[in-house]
Design an enzyme around this catalytic site. Sequence first.
Site, short mmCIF file in Angstrom:
data_model
loop_
_atom_site.label_atom_id
_atom_site.label_comp_id
_atom_site.label_asym_id
_atom_site.label_seq_id
_atom_site.Cartn_x
_atom_site.Cartn_y
_atom_site.Cartn_z
N SER A 237 -29.94 -2.54 -9.60
CA SER A 237 -30.41 -3.70 -10.25
C SER A 237 -29.75 -4.43 -11.26
CB SER A 237 -31.84 -3.23 -11.01
OG SER A 237 -32.30 -4.25 -11.66
N CYS A 238 -29.51 -5.53 -11.09
CA CYS A 238 -29.05 -6.53 -12.24
C CYS A 238 -29.74 -6.45 -13.37
CB CYS A 238 -28.86 -7.85 -11.62
SG CYS A 238 -30.59 -8.80 -11.69
N SER A 239 -30.76 -6.09 -13.55
CA SER A 239 -31.45 -5.85 -14.89
C SER A 239 -31.36 -4.35 -15.66
CB SER A 239 -32.97 -5.96 -14.59
OG SER A 239 -33.18 -7.21 -14.17
#
Length: 479
Positions: free
Chosen positions: A255-257
Amino acid sequence: MSNMTLQQDASSEAQDIVAGLMERARTAQEQFARYTQEEVDEVVTAVAWALVHPGRNEAISRMAVETTGLGNVNDKITKNQRKTMGLLRDLRQAKSVGVIQELPELGLVEIARPVGVVGAVVPSTNPAATPTNKTINALKGGNAIILAPSPKGQQVCAELLEYMHAELDRVGAPRDLIQQLPAPVSKATTYELMNQVDLVVVTGSQNNVRSAYSSGTPAIGVGAGNVPVIIDDSADLKEAARKIAASKTFDYATSCSSENSLVILDGVYDSAIAALEQSGGAMLTAEEKQQLEAAMWEEGNLSRHVIARSAPEIARLAGLTRPALENAAFLMVAEDQVGKEHPFSGEKLSPVLAVYRVEDFDAAFTQTHRLLDHQGKGHSCGIHTEDESHIQRLGLEMPVCRVIVNQAHAFACGGNFDNGLPFSLSMGCGTWGENSISENLNYRHYLNITRIARTIPVDEPSMDELFGGYLSRYGLASS
Protein backbone atom coordinates in the site's frame (compact mmCIF):
# COMPACT_ATOMS: atom_id res chain seq x y z
CA MET A 1 11.90 -0.74 -42.43
CA SER A 2 12.83 2.42 -40.51
CA ASN A 3 12.23 2.93 -36.79
CA MET A 4 9.82 5.77 -37.65
CA THR A 5 7.75 3.43 -39.83
CA LEU A 6 7.67 0.79 -37.09
CA GLN A 7 6.50 3.37 -34.58
CA GLN A 8 3.79 4.58 -36.95
CA ASP A 9 2.61 1.01 -37.54
CA ALA A 10 2.52 0.35 -33.78
CA SER A 11 0.61 3.56 -33.20
CA SER A 12 -1.88 2.73 -35.94
CA GLU A 13 -2.41 -0.76 -34.53
CA ALA A 14 -2.95 0.64 -31.04
CA GLN A 15 -5.51 3.13 -32.38
CA ASP A 16 -7.45 0.35 -34.09
CA ILE A 17 -7.39 -1.90 -31.00
CA VAL A 18 -8.68 0.83 -28.71
CA ALA A 19 -11.22 2.08 -31.27
CA GLY A 20 -12.76 -1.41 -31.36
CA LEU A 21 -13.06 -1.51 -27.58
CA MET A 22 -14.49 2.00 -27.52
CA GLU A 23 -17.20 1.18 -30.06
CA ARG A 24 -18.39 -1.73 -27.94
CA ALA A 25 -18.14 0.30 -24.73
CA ARG A 26 -20.21 3.16 -26.16
CA THR A 27 -22.96 0.79 -27.29
CA ALA A 28 -23.11 -0.81 -23.84
CA GLN A 29 -22.97 2.53 -22.03
CA GLU A 30 -25.82 3.97 -24.08
CA GLN A 31 -27.98 1.05 -22.95
CA PHE A 32 -26.78 1.34 -19.34
CA ALA A 33 -27.52 5.06 -19.25
CA ARG A 34 -31.24 4.21 -19.35
CA TYR A 35 -31.07 2.12 -16.15
CA THR A 36 -32.85 3.29 -13.02
CA GLN A 37 -30.98 3.86 -9.76
CA GLU A 38 -32.20 0.52 -8.48
CA GLU A 39 -30.99 -1.26 -11.61
CA VAL A 40 -27.61 0.47 -11.50
CA ASP A 41 -27.18 -0.50 -7.86
CA GLU A 42 -27.97 -4.11 -8.70
CA VAL A 43 -25.21 -4.09 -11.33
CA VAL A 44 -22.81 -2.52 -8.82
CA THR A 45 -23.63 -5.22 -6.26
CA ALA A 46 -23.18 -7.95 -8.86
CA VAL A 47 -19.72 -6.71 -9.83
CA ALA A 48 -18.70 -6.41 -6.19
CA TRP A 49 -19.77 -10.00 -5.59
CA ALA A 50 -17.55 -11.07 -8.49
CA LEU A 51 -14.54 -10.45 -6.23
CA VAL A 52 -16.01 -10.83 -2.72
CA HIS A 53 -17.27 -14.36 -3.48
CA PRO A 54 -14.96 -16.36 -1.13
CA GLY A 55 -13.82 -18.95 -3.66
CA ARG A 56 -13.10 -16.40 -6.34
CA ASN A 57 -11.39 -14.02 -3.93
CA GLU A 58 -9.01 -16.76 -2.80
CA ALA A 59 -8.28 -17.86 -6.38
CA ILE A 60 -7.64 -14.29 -7.52
CA SER A 61 -5.45 -13.55 -4.50
CA ARG A 62 -3.33 -16.65 -5.08
CA MET A 63 -2.95 -15.79 -8.73
CA ALA A 64 -1.98 -12.22 -7.84
CA VAL A 65 0.89 -13.35 -5.62
CA GLU A 66 2.02 -16.08 -8.02
CA THR A 67 2.07 -13.87 -11.12
CA THR A 68 3.28 -10.57 -9.67
CA GLY A 69 5.46 -11.87 -6.83
CA LEU A 70 4.05 -9.09 -4.65
CA GLY A 71 2.41 -9.36 -1.23
CA ASN A 72 0.86 -12.39 0.43
CA VAL A 73 -2.31 -14.33 -0.22
CA ASN A 74 -4.15 -14.00 3.11
CA ASP A 75 -3.74 -10.23 3.23
CA LYS A 76 -4.87 -9.85 -0.36
CA ILE A 77 -8.01 -11.86 0.45
CA THR A 78 -8.67 -9.51 3.37
CA LYS A 79 -7.93 -6.40 1.33
CA ASN A 80 -10.13 -7.45 -1.59
CA GLN A 81 -13.04 -8.17 0.72
CA ARG A 82 -12.79 -5.17 3.05
CA LYS A 83 -12.11 -2.59 0.35
CA THR A 84 -14.99 -3.83 -1.78
CA MET A 85 -17.48 -4.20 1.07
CA GLY A 86 -16.48 -0.80 2.44
CA LEU A 87 -17.06 0.77 -0.95
CA LEU A 88 -20.51 -0.82 -1.15
CA ARG A 89 -21.26 0.62 2.29
CA ASP A 90 -20.32 4.08 1.01
CA LEU A 91 -22.47 3.71 -2.10
CA ARG A 92 -25.50 2.10 -0.47
CA GLN A 93 -27.51 5.32 -0.01
CA ALA A 94 -25.72 7.44 -2.63
CA LYS A 95 -27.79 8.86 -5.47
CA SER A 96 -26.06 8.77 -8.85
CA VAL A 97 -28.89 8.55 -11.40
CA GLY A 98 -31.25 11.36 -12.33
CA VAL A 99 -32.05 14.02 -9.74
CA ILE A 100 -29.59 13.65 -6.88
CA GLN A 101 -30.25 16.86 -4.95
CA GLU A 102 -32.84 19.64 -4.81
CA LEU A 103 -32.03 22.98 -3.20
CA PRO A 104 -35.24 25.01 -3.40
CA GLU A 105 -33.82 27.90 -1.37
CA LEU A 106 -31.24 28.36 -4.15
CA GLY A 107 -33.55 27.43 -7.00
CA LEU A 108 -31.21 24.59 -7.96
CA VAL A 109 -31.76 20.98 -8.98
CA GLU A 110 -28.72 18.74 -9.47
CA ILE A 111 -28.88 15.92 -11.99
CA ALA A 112 -26.22 13.19 -12.26
CA ARG A 113 -25.05 12.41 -15.78
CA PRO A 114 -22.50 9.76 -16.84
CA VAL A 115 -19.11 10.87 -18.12
CA GLY A 116 -19.29 8.11 -20.75
CA VAL A 117 -16.38 5.70 -21.12
CA VAL A 118 -13.71 5.66 -18.42
CA GLY A 119 -10.14 4.48 -19.00
CA ALA A 120 -8.61 3.14 -15.78
CA VAL A 121 -4.88 2.52 -15.42
CA VAL A 122 -4.24 0.14 -12.51
CA PRO A 123 -1.05 -1.07 -10.78
CA SER A 124 0.40 -4.53 -10.16
CA THR A 125 0.57 -3.95 -6.39
CA ASN A 126 -3.22 -4.31 -6.07
CA PRO A 127 -4.22 -6.07 -9.31
CA ALA A 128 -7.72 -7.02 -8.10
CA ALA A 129 -8.76 -4.53 -5.41
CA THR A 130 -7.92 -1.40 -7.40
CA PRO A 131 -9.62 -2.33 -10.70
CA THR A 132 -12.68 -3.53 -8.79
CA ASN A 133 -12.86 -0.27 -6.85
CA LYS A 134 -12.61 1.83 -10.01
CA THR A 135 -15.05 -0.36 -11.91
CA ILE A 136 -17.69 -0.14 -9.19
CA ASN A 137 -17.33 3.64 -8.93
CA ALA A 138 -17.56 4.02 -12.71
CA LEU A 139 -20.63 1.80 -12.94
CA LYS A 140 -22.30 3.64 -10.07
CA GLY A 141 -22.30 6.70 -12.31
CA GLY A 142 -23.76 4.87 -15.32
CA ASN A 143 -20.46 4.63 -17.19
CA ALA A 144 -18.61 1.93 -19.09
CA ILE A 145 -14.97 1.26 -18.22
CA ILE A 146 -11.89 -0.09 -20.00
CA LEU A 147 -9.08 -1.30 -17.73
CA ALA A 148 -5.40 -0.92 -18.53
CA PRO A 149 -3.56 -3.27 -16.17
CA SER A 150 0.18 -3.34 -15.72
CA PRO A 151 1.91 -6.17 -17.61
CA LYS A 152 2.46 -8.04 -14.32
CA GLY A 153 -1.19 -7.67 -13.36
CA GLN A 154 -2.69 -8.48 -16.76
CA GLN A 155 -3.43 -12.15 -16.05
CA VAL A 156 -5.14 -11.33 -12.76
CA CYS A 157 -7.20 -8.61 -14.40
CA ALA A 158 -8.29 -10.99 -17.16
CA GLU A 159 -9.44 -13.57 -14.62
CA LEU A 160 -11.23 -10.90 -12.61
CA LEU A 161 -12.96 -9.70 -15.78
CA GLU A 162 -14.30 -13.19 -16.41
CA TYR A 163 -15.84 -13.21 -12.93
CA MET A 164 -17.34 -9.77 -13.50
CA HIS A 165 -18.78 -10.78 -16.87
CA ALA A 166 -20.37 -13.85 -15.29
CA GLU A 167 -22.12 -11.61 -12.75
CA LEU A 168 -23.21 -9.13 -15.44
CA ASP A 169 -24.77 -12.08 -17.28
CA ARG A 170 -26.73 -13.00 -14.15
CA VAL A 171 -28.36 -9.57 -13.93
CA GLY A 172 -28.79 -9.14 -17.68
CA ALA A 173 -26.35 -6.23 -18.07
CA PRO A 174 -24.14 -5.83 -21.15
CA ARG A 175 -20.72 -7.45 -20.79
CA ASP A 176 -19.06 -4.63 -22.69
CA LEU A 177 -19.64 -2.28 -19.79
CA ILE A 178 -16.34 -3.68 -18.47
CA GLN A 179 -13.43 -4.44 -20.79
CA GLN A 180 -9.65 -4.46 -20.64
CA LEU A 181 -6.81 -3.92 -23.04
CA PRO A 182 -5.78 -7.17 -24.71
CA ALA A 183 -2.55 -8.94 -23.82
CA PRO A 184 0.23 -8.12 -24.09
CA VAL A 185 -0.63 -4.75 -22.59
CA SER A 186 1.72 -2.16 -24.07
CA LYS A 187 2.54 1.48 -23.50
CA ALA A 188 1.16 2.21 -26.96
CA THR A 189 -2.31 0.81 -26.23
CA THR A 190 -2.36 2.31 -22.73
CA TYR A 191 -1.53 5.77 -24.05
CA GLU A 192 -4.00 5.40 -26.91
CA LEU A 193 -6.69 4.46 -24.40
CA MET A 194 -5.96 7.72 -22.61
CA ASN A 195 -6.54 9.59 -25.88
CA GLN A 196 -9.86 7.98 -26.81
CA VAL A 197 -11.85 7.69 -23.56
CA ASP A 198 -13.91 10.44 -21.94
CA LEU A 199 -12.14 10.31 -18.56
CA VAL A 200 -8.83 8.81 -17.46
CA VAL A 201 -8.22 7.69 -13.86
CA VAL A 202 -4.68 6.60 -13.02
CA THR A 203 -3.26 4.87 -9.97
CA GLY A 204 0.37 3.73 -9.84
CA SER A 205 3.29 4.90 -11.95
CA GLN A 206 3.87 8.64 -11.85
CA ASN A 207 4.95 8.38 -15.50
CA ASN A 208 1.44 7.17 -16.30
CA VAL A 209 -0.06 9.98 -14.22
CA ARG A 210 1.92 12.57 -16.16
CA SER A 211 1.00 10.92 -19.47
CA ALA A 212 -2.67 11.03 -18.51
CA TYR A 213 -2.47 14.72 -17.66
CA SER A 214 -0.81 15.47 -21.00
CA SER A 215 -3.15 13.27 -23.07
CA GLY A 216 -5.68 16.02 -23.72
CA THR A 217 -8.39 13.92 -22.04
CA PRO A 218 -9.84 14.98 -18.67
CA ALA A 219 -7.74 13.03 -16.18
CA ILE A 220 -7.57 12.27 -12.48
CA GLY A 221 -4.20 11.06 -11.25
CA VAL A 222 -3.00 10.38 -7.74
CA GLY A 223 0.35 11.01 -6.13
CA ALA A 224 3.15 8.96 -4.65
CA GLY A 225 3.19 7.98 -1.01
CA ASN A 226 6.01 8.23 1.51
CA VAL A 227 4.13 8.32 4.78
CA PRO A 228 5.86 9.77 7.86
CA VAL A 229 4.24 9.11 11.25
CA ILE A 230 5.02 10.97 14.46
CA ILE A 231 5.04 9.31 17.88
CA ASP A 232 4.93 12.05 20.49
CA ASP A 233 5.45 11.92 24.24
CA SER A 234 1.72 11.57 25.00
CA ALA A 235 1.20 8.48 22.81
CA ASP A 236 0.06 5.09 24.04
CA LEU A 237 3.28 3.42 22.93
CA LYS A 238 2.11 -0.18 23.10
CA GLU A 239 -1.03 0.58 21.09
CA ALA A 240 0.90 2.72 18.61
CA ALA A 241 3.44 -0.05 18.05
CA ARG A 242 0.70 -2.63 17.55
CA LYS A 243 -1.04 -0.51 14.92
CA ILE A 244 2.16 0.42 13.12
CA ALA A 245 3.25 -3.22 12.97
CA ALA A 246 -0.13 -4.36 11.65
CA SER A 247 -0.11 -1.65 8.99
CA LYS A 248 3.52 -1.97 7.94
CA THR A 249 3.38 -5.74 7.52
CA PHE A 250 -0.02 -5.93 5.80
CA ASP A 251 0.42 -7.41 2.33
CA TYR A 252 4.14 -6.76 2.81
CA ALA A 253 3.63 -2.98 2.48
CA THR A 254 2.20 -2.91 -1.05
CA SER A 255 0.00 0.00 0.00
CA CYS A 256 1.12 3.54 -0.80
CA SER A 257 -0.43 4.40 2.57
CA SER A 258 1.93 2.19 4.55
CA GLU A 259 4.21 3.93 7.04
CA ASN A 260 7.68 4.60 5.62
CA SER A 261 9.26 6.66 8.40
CA LEU A 262 8.66 7.05 12.12
CA VAL A 263 9.57 10.35 13.74
CA ILE A 264 9.84 9.70 17.49
CA LEU A 265 10.31 12.27 20.24
CA ASP A 266 13.47 11.82 22.30
CA GLY A 267 11.66 11.46 25.62
CA VAL A 268 9.86 8.28 24.52
CA TYR A 269 12.28 7.04 21.87
CA ASP A 270 13.77 4.08 23.75
CA SER A 271 10.39 2.95 25.06
CA ALA A 272 8.82 3.28 21.61
CA ILE A 273 11.57 1.20 20.00
CA ALA A 274 11.13 -1.44 22.68
CA ALA A 275 7.38 -1.54 22.01
CA LEU A 276 8.00 -1.83 18.26
CA GLU A 277 10.42 -4.69 18.86
CA GLN A 278 7.83 -6.44 21.02
CA SER A 279 5.42 -6.08 18.07
CA GLY A 280 7.81 -7.87 15.73
CA GLY A 281 10.23 -5.17 14.62
CA ALA A 282 13.99 -5.63 14.45
CA MET A 283 16.35 -2.67 14.65
CA LEU A 284 19.41 -3.10 12.45
CA THR A 285 22.94 -2.15 13.41
CA ALA A 286 24.80 0.49 11.40
CA GLU A 287 26.67 -2.25 9.51
CA GLU A 288 23.45 -4.17 8.78
CA LYS A 289 21.81 -0.98 7.58
CA GLN A 290 24.65 -0.47 5.11
CA GLN A 291 24.25 -4.02 3.79
CA LEU A 292 20.51 -3.61 3.48
CA GLU A 293 20.86 -0.36 1.56
CA ALA A 294 23.21 -2.00 -0.94
CA ALA A 295 20.70 -4.79 -1.53
CA MET A 296 17.57 -2.63 -1.72
CA TRP A 297 18.75 -0.07 -4.25
CA GLU A 298 20.41 -0.74 -7.59
CA GLU A 299 21.89 2.34 -9.25
CA GLY A 300 19.58 4.54 -7.22
CA ASN A 301 16.44 2.57 -8.02
CA LEU A 302 14.48 0.39 -5.60
CA SER A 303 15.16 -3.24 -6.50
CA ARG A 304 12.17 -5.23 -7.72
CA HIS A 305 13.53 -8.13 -5.66
CA VAL A 306 12.59 -6.43 -2.36
CA ILE A 307 9.27 -4.83 -3.26
CA ALA A 308 6.43 -6.37 -1.25
CA ARG A 309 8.57 -9.22 0.14
CA SER A 310 8.66 -10.43 3.71
CA ALA A 311 11.22 -9.03 6.15
CA PRO A 312 13.12 -12.34 6.52
CA GLU A 313 13.26 -12.70 2.75
CA ILE A 314 14.69 -9.19 2.39
CA ALA A 315 17.19 -9.84 5.17
CA ARG A 316 18.42 -13.01 3.45
CA LEU A 317 18.73 -11.14 0.15
CA ALA A 318 20.93 -8.59 1.92
CA GLY A 319 23.06 -11.34 3.47
CA LEU A 320 21.88 -10.54 6.99
CA THR A 321 22.14 -13.76 8.99
CA ARG A 322 21.50 -12.63 12.57
CA PRO A 323 19.00 -15.13 14.06
CA ALA A 324 16.70 -12.35 15.32
CA LEU A 325 16.03 -11.32 11.71
CA GLU A 326 14.78 -14.75 10.67
CA ASN A 327 11.44 -14.19 12.37
CA ALA A 328 11.20 -10.42 12.18
CA ALA A 329 7.88 -8.99 10.98
CA PHE A 330 9.53 -5.76 9.83
CA LEU A 331 12.97 -4.17 9.79
CA MET A 332 13.94 -0.79 11.24
CA VAL A 333 16.93 1.41 10.45
CA ALA A 334 17.99 4.49 12.39
CA GLU A 335 18.22 7.50 10.06
CA ASP A 336 18.88 11.20 10.51
CA GLN A 337 19.21 12.43 6.92
CA VAL A 338 16.76 13.06 4.07
CA GLY A 339 17.23 13.10 0.30
CA LYS A 340 18.35 11.13 -2.71
CA GLU A 341 21.65 10.27 -1.10
CA HIS A 342 19.75 8.73 1.81
CA PRO A 343 17.31 6.30 0.15
CA PHE A 344 15.76 5.06 3.40
CA SER A 345 14.09 8.49 3.60
CA GLY A 346 11.93 7.63 0.58
CA GLU A 347 9.15 5.16 -0.23
CA LYS A 348 10.33 1.58 0.23
CA LEU A 349 7.26 -0.55 -0.68
CA SER A 350 8.48 -3.20 1.74
CA PRO A 351 8.30 -3.93 5.48
CA VAL A 352 11.26 -1.63 6.18
CA LEU A 353 10.92 1.47 8.38
CA ALA A 354 13.26 4.43 8.72
CA VAL A 355 13.29 5.75 12.30
CA TYR A 356 14.17 9.35 13.20
CA ARG A 357 14.92 10.54 16.74
CA VAL A 358 14.03 14.19 17.38
CA GLU A 359 14.21 16.50 20.37
CA ASP A 360 10.61 17.74 20.60
CA PHE A 361 7.43 18.25 18.60
CA ASP A 362 8.77 21.29 16.76
CA ALA A 363 11.67 19.16 15.55
CA ALA A 364 9.25 16.34 14.67
CA PHE A 365 7.17 18.76 12.61
CA THR A 366 10.24 19.99 10.75
CA GLN A 367 11.51 16.47 10.11
CA THR A 368 8.12 15.31 8.82
CA HIS A 369 7.94 18.31 6.50
CA ARG A 370 11.43 17.53 5.16
CA LEU A 371 10.44 13.94 4.43
CA LEU A 372 7.35 15.05 2.53
CA ASP A 373 9.26 17.71 0.62
CA HIS A 374 11.61 14.93 -0.49
CA GLN A 375 8.82 12.54 -1.52
CA GLY A 376 5.11 12.02 -0.90
CA LYS A 377 4.06 15.65 -0.56
CA GLY A 378 0.28 15.97 -0.46
CA HIS A 379 -0.44 12.32 0.32
CA SER A 380 -0.70 11.97 4.10
CA CYS A 381 1.04 11.85 7.44
CA GLY A 382 0.11 10.30 10.75
CA ILE A 383 0.49 10.90 14.45
CA HIS A 384 0.09 8.88 17.63
CA THR A 385 -0.77 11.36 20.36
CA GLU A 386 -3.23 12.60 22.95
CA ASP A 387 -2.25 16.22 22.32
CA GLU A 388 -4.95 17.99 20.28
CA SER A 389 -2.66 20.95 19.55
CA HIS A 390 -0.23 18.66 17.74
CA ILE A 391 -3.04 17.25 15.60
CA GLN A 392 -4.34 20.72 14.76
CA ARG A 393 -0.92 22.00 13.79
CA LEU A 394 -0.42 19.15 11.35
CA GLY A 395 -3.84 19.81 9.83
CA LEU A 396 -3.25 23.55 9.55
CA GLU A 397 0.36 23.58 8.39
CA MET A 398 1.57 20.23 6.98
CA PRO A 399 1.30 19.92 3.16
CA VAL A 400 -0.87 16.79 3.18
CA CYS A 401 -4.48 16.00 2.31
CA ARG A 402 -4.95 13.52 5.16
CA VAL A 403 -3.73 13.50 8.78
CA ILE A 404 -4.31 10.06 10.28
CA VAL A 405 -4.64 10.13 14.08
CA ASN A 406 -3.96 7.11 16.32
CA GLN A 407 -4.71 4.59 13.57
CA ALA A 408 -2.96 1.93 11.52
CA HIS A 409 -2.12 4.14 8.57
CA ALA A 410 -2.42 1.69 5.68
CA PHE A 411 -5.92 0.70 6.79
CA ALA A 412 -7.18 4.16 7.72
CA CYS A 413 -5.94 6.33 4.87
CA GLY A 414 -8.02 4.63 2.20
CA GLY A 415 -11.15 4.56 4.36
CA ASN A 416 -12.00 2.19 7.17
CA PHE A 417 -15.11 1.04 8.99
CA ASP A 418 -14.18 3.24 11.95
CA ASN A 419 -13.42 6.50 10.12
CA GLY A 420 -15.26 8.71 7.65
CA LEU A 421 -12.86 8.69 4.71
CA PRO A 422 -14.29 7.13 1.53
CA PHE A 423 -13.10 3.59 0.83
CA SER A 424 -10.60 3.92 -2.00
CA LEU A 425 -7.23 2.69 -3.20
CA SER A 426 -6.44 5.98 -4.93
CA MET A 427 -5.47 9.00 -2.83
CA GLY A 428 -5.62 12.45 -4.38
CA CYS A 429 -2.72 14.62 -3.22
CA GLY A 430 -3.93 18.07 -4.26
CA THR A 431 -1.67 20.67 -5.80
CA TRP A 432 1.08 19.64 -3.37
CA GLY A 433 1.28 16.32 -5.23
CA GLU A 434 0.47 17.87 -8.62
CA ASN A 435 -2.98 16.24 -8.61
CA SER A 436 -6.35 17.68 -9.60
CA ILE A 437 -8.13 16.30 -6.50
CA SER A 438 -7.27 16.40 -2.81
CA GLU A 439 -9.56 13.62 -1.55
CA ASN A 440 -9.92 9.88 -1.88
CA LEU A 441 -11.07 9.02 -5.39
CA ASN A 442 -14.79 8.18 -5.19
CA TYR A 443 -17.93 7.79 -7.28
CA ARG A 444 -18.61 11.53 -7.56
CA HIS A 445 -15.44 11.93 -9.59
CA TYR A 446 -17.01 9.68 -12.24
CA LEU A 447 -20.05 11.93 -12.72
CA ASN A 448 -20.98 15.02 -14.66
CA ILE A 449 -23.55 17.06 -12.76
CA THR A 450 -26.08 19.21 -14.58
CA ARG A 451 -27.68 22.03 -12.58
CA ILE A 452 -31.11 23.41 -13.37
CA ALA A 453 -31.27 27.00 -12.11
CA ARG A 454 -34.58 28.79 -11.41
CA THR A 455 -35.17 32.29 -10.09
CA ILE A 456 -35.31 32.95 -6.36
CA PRO A 457 -36.19 36.11 -4.41
CA VAL A 458 -33.63 38.78 -5.21
CA ASP A 459 -30.67 38.81 -2.81
CA GLU A 460 -28.68 41.88 -3.86
CA PRO A 461 -26.67 43.59 -1.08
CA SER A 462 -26.23 47.35 -0.94
CA MET A 463 -22.88 49.12 -1.23
CA ASP A 464 -23.07 49.99 2.46
CA GLU A 465 -23.65 46.36 3.46
CA LEU A 466 -20.56 45.27 1.57
CA PHE A 467 -18.18 48.18 2.07
CA GLY A 468 -19.54 50.14 5.05
CA GLY A 469 -17.37 48.49 7.67
CA TYR A 470 -14.27 48.70 5.49
CA LEU A 471 -14.76 52.38 4.69
CA SER A 472 -15.48 53.28 8.30
CA ARG A 473 -12.07 51.82 9.23
CA TYR A 474 -9.99 53.07 6.33
CA GLY A 475 -11.96 55.84 4.66
CA LEU A 476 -12.17 56.55 0.94
CA ALA A 477 -9.09 55.75 -1.12
CA SER A 478 -7.08 58.73 -2.33
CA SER A 479 -7.59 59.56 -6.01
